[in-house]
Structure formats: C-alpha cells, structure tokens
Design an enzyme around this catalytic site. Structure first.
Site, PDB file in Angstrom:
ATOM      1  N   HIS A   1     -23.638  41.148 -37.030  1.00  0.00           N
ATOM      2  CA  HIS A   1     -22.295  41.076 -36.456  1.00  0.00           C
ATOM      3  C   HIS A   1     -22.212  39.875 -35.529  1.00  0.00           C
ATOM      4  O   HIS A   1     -23.124  39.597 -34.758  1.00  0.00           O
ATOM      5  CB  HIS A   1     -21.979  42.349 -35.662  1.00  0.00           C
ATOM      6  CG  HIS A   1     -20.679  42.293 -34.915  1.00  0.00           C
ATOM      7  ND1 HIS A   1     -20.611  42.179 -33.541  1.00  0.00           N
ATOM      8  CD2 HIS A   1     -19.397  42.321 -35.348  1.00  0.00           C
ATOM      9  CE1 HIS A   1     -19.344  42.153 -33.158  1.00  0.00           C
ATOM     10  NE2 HIS A   1     -18.582  42.231 -34.235  1.00  0.00           N
ATOM     11  N   SER A   2     -21.135  39.120 -35.652  1.00  0.00           N
ATOM     12  CA  SER A   2     -20.780  38.083 -34.708  1.00  0.00           C
ATOM     13  C   SER A   2     -21.891  37.051 -34.536  1.00  0.00           C
ATOM     14  O   SER A   2     -22.354  36.463 -35.508  1.00  0.00           O
ATOM     15  CB  SER A   2     -20.381  38.722 -33.371  1.00  0.00           C
ATOM     16  OG  SER A   2     -19.715  37.787 -32.548  1.00  0.00           O
TER      17      SER A   2
END
Length: 202
Positions: free
Chosen positions: A30-31
């Site tokens: 994520h991210s």
C-alpha cells in the site's frame, strides 16, 4: 529513515531473504510500500505468487504536484528514476543505470481529470521477472491517487507485464480515499480482494 531509495533497497534484500525462508507468498502493498512489491518480486519471481498493489507509491518517474485550475497537475521532482521504483529493476535489454532508461510524456491525458503519463520512449525495455505474476492495482474513487495510478498500470503493460487495474467505483464500491482499509466499507473492499485472489491466483 529519510533515504527512501536506501529503504527500498533494504526491503528488496530483506523481502527476498524472507521468501527464501517461508516459501511462496502473496505480496500485499500500500502507498509508499508499493515499490516493495515490485522489487521483491523482481528479486524472487518464482516465489511471488501474486502482488496486490493498493494505490502503489506515485506515478512513474515524477512526483505529481496538484496545482488546481486550470491545468490541475504539474511534474515535481524525479523520485522514481527506474520508472516505478527508486532502485534498479531487471529490465531486458538490461539497464545498468537509471540513465539508460528514456522516458517521454503523453501528449494528451487518457481522460478528464487524469495526469499525462510518463512512459518509456522508443522500444520499451521489458520487465521479464514480473511477467506471469498475477498482479492487481487497486485505486479508490476519491483518493489523490485516482488521477495517476493508471500511469503505473500503463508503465507495467508497456514493459510486458499483464495485470488487472481496477478502480473501486467500477466494481460498485464508492467514496473511498487513500486509507480505504480504515473506512467504514473496508470489509467490502477486503471481500473484493479475497475474491480476486481466489479467482486469479492458483
């Protein structure tokens, strides 16, 4: 740690050693952790069963600066000189240095509200170690990633890496931002991810 390039390199090495120890695994990122999935799978392609990249870090090459009307976006600094990572990936033909890679920006965006992507110029080098790995790139409807995650998808596809690029709104899940795992409909998103894994990863 402020040296994100060094962090990516350490995560590549640590992730590869971890997969050597535990065996095949699905990588969920994520991210800012998004590049870890690309680099670990690049280091151990036979042990990466799949990659679920939830709004992976940034558009290819340049950070995107949000400026507002009328142009909305402009390029900021180069933070991913290897396209989708700060550190090396195994391209074919091989690239010894990031400067071996040449990029060009799209003349026009793919649609309203989208950034113009930076992609490889000329015959695109391929990413053979990522080919054949089931990959999902997932983007939320109301996230700051919504204008540019399609560029990561295009970069991979240009490099010969087939995958699924899904906007949550297109599968009937609306209103989410970047931290979708903390939002009220997070179980609905988790269900979509589980069903994707059950369908795409054998």
């Amino acid at each position: 740690m402020t040296d994100v390039a060094a962090l990516e390199g350490m995560m590549r090495e640590a992730g590869a050693v971890l997969l050597d120890r535990i065996g095949p695994a699905i990588l969920l990122t994520h991210s800012q952790g998004g590049p870890f999935g690309w680099t670990i799978a690049d280091a151990r392609p036979k042990l990466a069963r799949g990659i679920l990249a939830i709004e992976p870090n940034g558009a290819p090459v340049y950070e995107v600066n949000f400026t507002g009307a009328p142009d909305w976006f402009e390029d900021d600094v180069v933070t991913r000189p290897w396209g989708i990572t700060r550190g090396p990936l195994a391209f074919a033909p091989a690239a010894k240095n990031a400067s071996d890679l040449k990029f060009e920006r799209q003349e026009t965006a793919d649609g309203p509200g989208l950034t113009r992507c930076w992609l490889q110029a000329g015959p695109a080098r391929q990413l053979p170690n990522l080919k054949g790995i089931p990959i999902l790139i997932l983007t939320a409807e109301a996230s700051y990633h919504a204008p540019y995650d399609h560029c990561t998808s295009q970069f991979l596809r240009q490099a010969g890496v087939e995958h699924d690029f899904v906007r949550l709104a297109d599968v009937g899940i609306h209103g989410n931002g970047h931290m979708m795992m903390l939002e009220k409909n997070n179980l609905e998103i988790a269900r979509f991810l589980r069903e994707w894994v059950e369908t795409r990863i054998k």
